[in-house]
Each structure stands twice: as structure tokens, then as C-alpha cells.
Scaffold this motif. Structure first.
Motif, PDB file in Angstrom:
ATOM      1  N   ASP A   6       0.821  -1.208   0.000  1.00  0.00           N
ATOM      2  CA  ASP A   6       0.000   0.000   0.000  1.00  0.00           C
ATOM      3  C   ASP A   6       0.858   1.263   0.000  1.00  0.00           C
ATOM      4  N   LEU A   7       2.015   1.199   0.653  1.00  0.00           N
ATOM      5  CA  LEU A   7       2.914   2.352   0.733  1.00  0.00           C
ATOM      6  C   LEU A   7       3.808   2.486  -0.499  1.00  0.00           C
ATOM      7  N   GLY A   8       3.782   1.493  -1.381  1.00  0.00           N
ATOM      8  CA  GLY A   8       4.535   1.612  -2.621  1.00  0.00           C
ATOM      9  C   GLY A   8       5.697   0.662  -2.789  1.00  0.00           C
ATOM     10  N   ALA A   9       5.855  -0.322  -1.893  1.00  0.00           N
ATOM     11  CA  ALA A   9       6.917  -1.311  -2.098  1.00  0.00           C
ATOM     12  C   ALA A   9       6.685  -2.010  -3.433  1.00  0.00           C
ATOM     13  N   ASN A  10       7.764  -2.304  -4.124  1.00  0.00           N
ATOM     14  CA  ASN A  10       7.646  -2.962  -5.421  1.00  0.00           C
ATOM     15  C   ASN A  10       7.668  -4.477  -5.299  1.00  0.00           C
ATOM     16  N   VAL A  11       8.407  -4.974  -4.316  1.00  0.00           N
ATOM     17  CA  VAL A  11       8.518  -6.416  -4.092  1.00  0.00           C
ATOM     18  C   VAL A  11       8.644  -6.637  -2.596  1.00  0.00           C
ATOM     19  N   TYR A  12       8.032  -7.700  -2.098  1.00  0.00           N
ATOM     20  CA  TYR A  12       8.147  -8.076  -0.687  1.00  0.00           C
ATOM     21  C   TYR A  12       8.611  -9.521  -0.644  1.00  0.00           C
ATOM     22  N   ILE A  13       9.752  -9.759  -0.022  1.00  0.00           N
ATOM     23  CA  ILE A  13      10.306 -11.105   0.076  1.00  0.00           C
ATOM     24  C   ILE A  13      10.547 -11.425   1.544  1.00  0.00           C
ATOM     25  N   THR A  14      10.044 -12.564   1.982  1.00  0.00           N
ATOM     26  CA  THR A  14      10.310 -13.029   3.332  1.00  0.00           C
ATOM     27  C   THR A  14      11.595 -13.853   3.289  1.00  0.00           C
ATOM     28  N   LYS A  15      12.544 -13.483   4.142  1.00  0.00           N
ATOM     29  CA  LYS A  15      13.814 -14.208   4.192  1.00  0.00           C
ATOM     30  C   LYS A  15      13.581 -15.625   4.688  1.00  0.00           C
ATOM     31  N   PRO A  16      13.997 -16.621   3.918  1.00  0.00           N
ATOM     32  CA  PRO A  16      13.907 -17.995   4.419  1.00  0.00           C
ATOM     33  C   PRO A  16      14.818 -18.177   5.632  1.00  0.00           C
ATOM     34  N   VAL A  17      14.417 -19.010   6.574  1.00  0.00           N
ATOM     35  CA  VAL A  17      15.199 -19.249   7.784  1.00  0.00           C
ATOM     36  C   VAL A  17      16.428 -20.099   7.473  1.00  0.00           C
ATOM     37  N   ASN A  18      16.272 -21.093   6.629  1.00  0.00           N
ATOM     38  CA  ASN A  18      17.355 -21.996   6.256  1.00  0.00           C
ATOM     39  C   ASN A  18      18.400 -21.264   5.413  1.00  0.00           C
ATOM     40  N   TYR A  19      19.680 -21.423   5.764  1.00  0.00           N
ATOM     41  CA  TYR A  19      20.780 -20.732   5.082  1.00  0.00           C
ATOM     42  C   TYR A  19      20.770 -20.980   3.571  1.00  0.00           C
ATOM     43  N   GLU A  20      20.701 -22.241   3.174  1.00  0.00           N
ATOM     44  CA  GLU A  20      20.740 -22.569   1.739  1.00  0.00           C
ATOM     45  C   GLU A  20      19.548 -21.975   0.994  1.00  0.00           C
ATOM     46  N   SER A  21      18.378 -22.033   1.602  1.00  0.00           N
ATOM     47  CA  SER A  21      17.184 -21.457   0.975  1.00  0.00           C
ATOM     48  C   SER A  21      17.316 -19.946   0.853  1.00  0.00           C
ATOM     49  N   PHE A  22      17.877 -19.315   1.876  1.00  0.00           N
ATOM     50  CA  PHE A  22      18.094 -17.876   1.856  1.00  0.00           C
ATOM     51  C   PHE A  22      19.071 -17.519   0.737  1.00  0.00           C
ATOM     52  N   ALA A  23      20.188 -18.232   0.662  1.00  0.00           N
ATOM     53  CA  ALA A  23      21.188 -17.978  -0.372  1.00  0.00           C
ATOM     54  C   ALA A  23      20.580 -18.151  -1.763  1.00  0.00           C
ATOM     55  N   HIS A  24      19.800 -19.199  -1.942  1.00  0.00           N
ATOM     56  CA  HIS A  24      19.166 -19.454  -3.240  1.00  0.00           C
ATOM     57  C   HIS A  24      18.181 -18.338  -3.598  1.00  0.00           C
ATOM     58  N   ALA A  25      17.379 -17.913  -2.631  1.00  0.00           N
ATOM     59  CA  ALA A  25      16.404 -16.837  -2.880  1.00  0.00           C
ATOM     60  C   ALA A  25      17.110 -15.553  -3.302  1.00  0.00           C
ATOM     61  N   ILE A  26      18.231 -15.245  -2.665  1.00  0.00           N
ATOM     62  CA  ILE A  26      18.966 -14.024  -3.007  1.00  0.00           C
ATOM     63  C   ILE A  26      19.604 -14.146  -4.385  1.00  0.00           C
ATOM     64  N   ARG A  27      20.108 -15.306  -4.735  1.00  0.00           N
ATOM     65  CA  ARG A  27      20.648 -15.494  -6.097  1.00  0.00           C
ATOM     66  C   ARG A  27      19.553 -15.271  -7.133  1.00  0.00           C
ATOM     67  N   GLN A  28      18.357 -15.781  -6.863  1.00  0.00           N
ATOM     68  CA  GLN A  28      17.226 -15.578  -7.780  1.00  0.00           C
ATOM     69  C   GLN A  28      16.893 -14.088  -7.874  1.00  0.00           C
ATOM     70  N   LEU A  29      16.926 -13.410  -6.737  1.00  0.00           N
ATOM     71  CA  LEU A  29      16.684 -11.975  -6.724  1.00  0.00           C
ATOM     72  C   LEU A  29      17.752 -11.252  -7.546  1.00  0.00           C
ATOM     73  N   GLY A  30      18.995 -11.679  -7.408  1.00  0.00           N
ATOM     74  CA  GLY A  30      20.079 -11.094  -8.199  1.00  0.00           C
ATOM     75  C   GLY A  30      19.866 -11.277  -9.689  1.00  0.00           C
ATOM     76  N   LEU A  31      19.364 -12.438 -10.090  1.00  0.00           N
ATOM     77  CA  LEU A  31      19.054 -12.662 -11.510  1.00  0.00           C
ATOM     78  C   LEU A  31      17.963 -11.705 -11.978  1.00  0.00           C
ATOM     79  N   PHE A  32      16.972 -11.485 -11.123  1.00  0.00           N
ATOM     80  CA  PHE A  32      15.912 -10.520 -11.423  1.00  0.00           C
ATOM     81  C   PHE A  32      16.505  -9.121 -11.581  1.00  0.00           C
TER      82      PHE A  32
END
Length: 137
Positions: free
Chosen positions: A101-127
Motif C-alpha cells: 500500500d505504501l509503494g513497495a515494489n517487491v516483498y520477500i520473506t527471508k527464508p530461515v534456512n541458510y541454503e534457501s536464503f542464499a538461493h532466494a537471493i541469487r534468484q533476486l540477483g538474476l531478477f
């Protein structure tokens, strides 16, 4: 990048780099310093005029909330077009809705698991490597 957890900040930067993004990353550990960079000492936002910015924003900061930063960025005529990616541990649906509502373009919840977090950030980097970032006003 506005992130107070140094471990998360290193993980985010490392995995964005692994995705091929070479743009400069300015790390801030608190909202006060980040807003001074974005809006300038006078708070006008003119310091950001003509910049190509993208903000990675944690909501849980020591001196203010990410919501407050999001509001200030999106309510300023010089920074309102700046894309904001909320990257936080908070997964409360009301908080997510409020950010959009305030204008954020993307909202991502950080995964708790290290590997999942790292993978999510790599995907974000590709974006990031293919997205267009507008010039600020």
C-alpha cells in the motif's frame, strides 16, 4: 541495502554478486544513515535527483522501522520512483499489505534456512540483472 544484520548483509551481497550483478552496493545498518544518503542532510531528496537507485530494505532496524523509511522514500518527489524491495523475516500478511500500500515494489520473506536464503537471493540477483531502474526525479 538497508540491513542491520551483518551476516545477512554479507550473504545478500555475496549471492547478488554470484548472480552477476556488479552494480555498487551501499550498505547501511540503520535508517538514519540510509535516509541521509537518500534524502540528503536537509531531507529534501534533491541529493538523489538523477540517480538510478534500487533499495533493499529490512523492516526490523535498530533506530526506526523499514515502514518509516518506505513512507519517506515513496512520499518524496525525488525518490518516489525508486524501486524498493522489502527483504525481511516478517511474514505477517497485514505488514505485507501495508508495504505494498505504501509503494513497495517487491516483498520477500527471508527464508530461515541458510541454503534457501542464499538461493532466494541469487534468484533476486538474476531478477536485478534484467530489470530496468528509473532515474529519480
Amino acid at each position: 541495502m538497508i540491513e542491520d544484520d551483518e551476516g545477512h548483509a554479507r550473504l545478500i551481497e555475496r549471492n547478488i554478486r554470484r548472480a552477476g550483478v556488479s552494480n555498487p552496493i551501499m550498505p547501511f545498518t540503520n535508517g538514519t544513515a540510509a535516509l541521509e544518503f537518500l534524502l540528503g542532510a536537509d531531507g529534501s531528496g534533491r541529493d538523489s535527483a538523477g540517480r538510478h537507485l534500487l533499495i533493499l530494505l529490512d523492516l526490523n532496524l535498530p533506530d526506526m522501522t523499514g515502514i518509516e523509511i518506505l513512507e519517506k522514500v515513496k512520499n518524496n518527489p525525488h525518490t518516489r520512483r525508486t524501486p524498493v524491495v522489502v527483504l525481511t523475516t516478517t511474514d505477517d500478511s497485514r505488514e505485507i499489505q501495508r508495504c505494498y500500500d505504501l509503494g513497495a515494489n517487491v516483498y520477500i520473506t527471508k527464508p530461515v534456512n541458510y541454503e534457501s536464503f542464499a538461493h532466494a537471493i541469487r534468484q533476486l540477483g538474476l531478477f536485478f540483472s534484467v530489470m530496468q531502474v528509473p532515474e529519480t526525479a
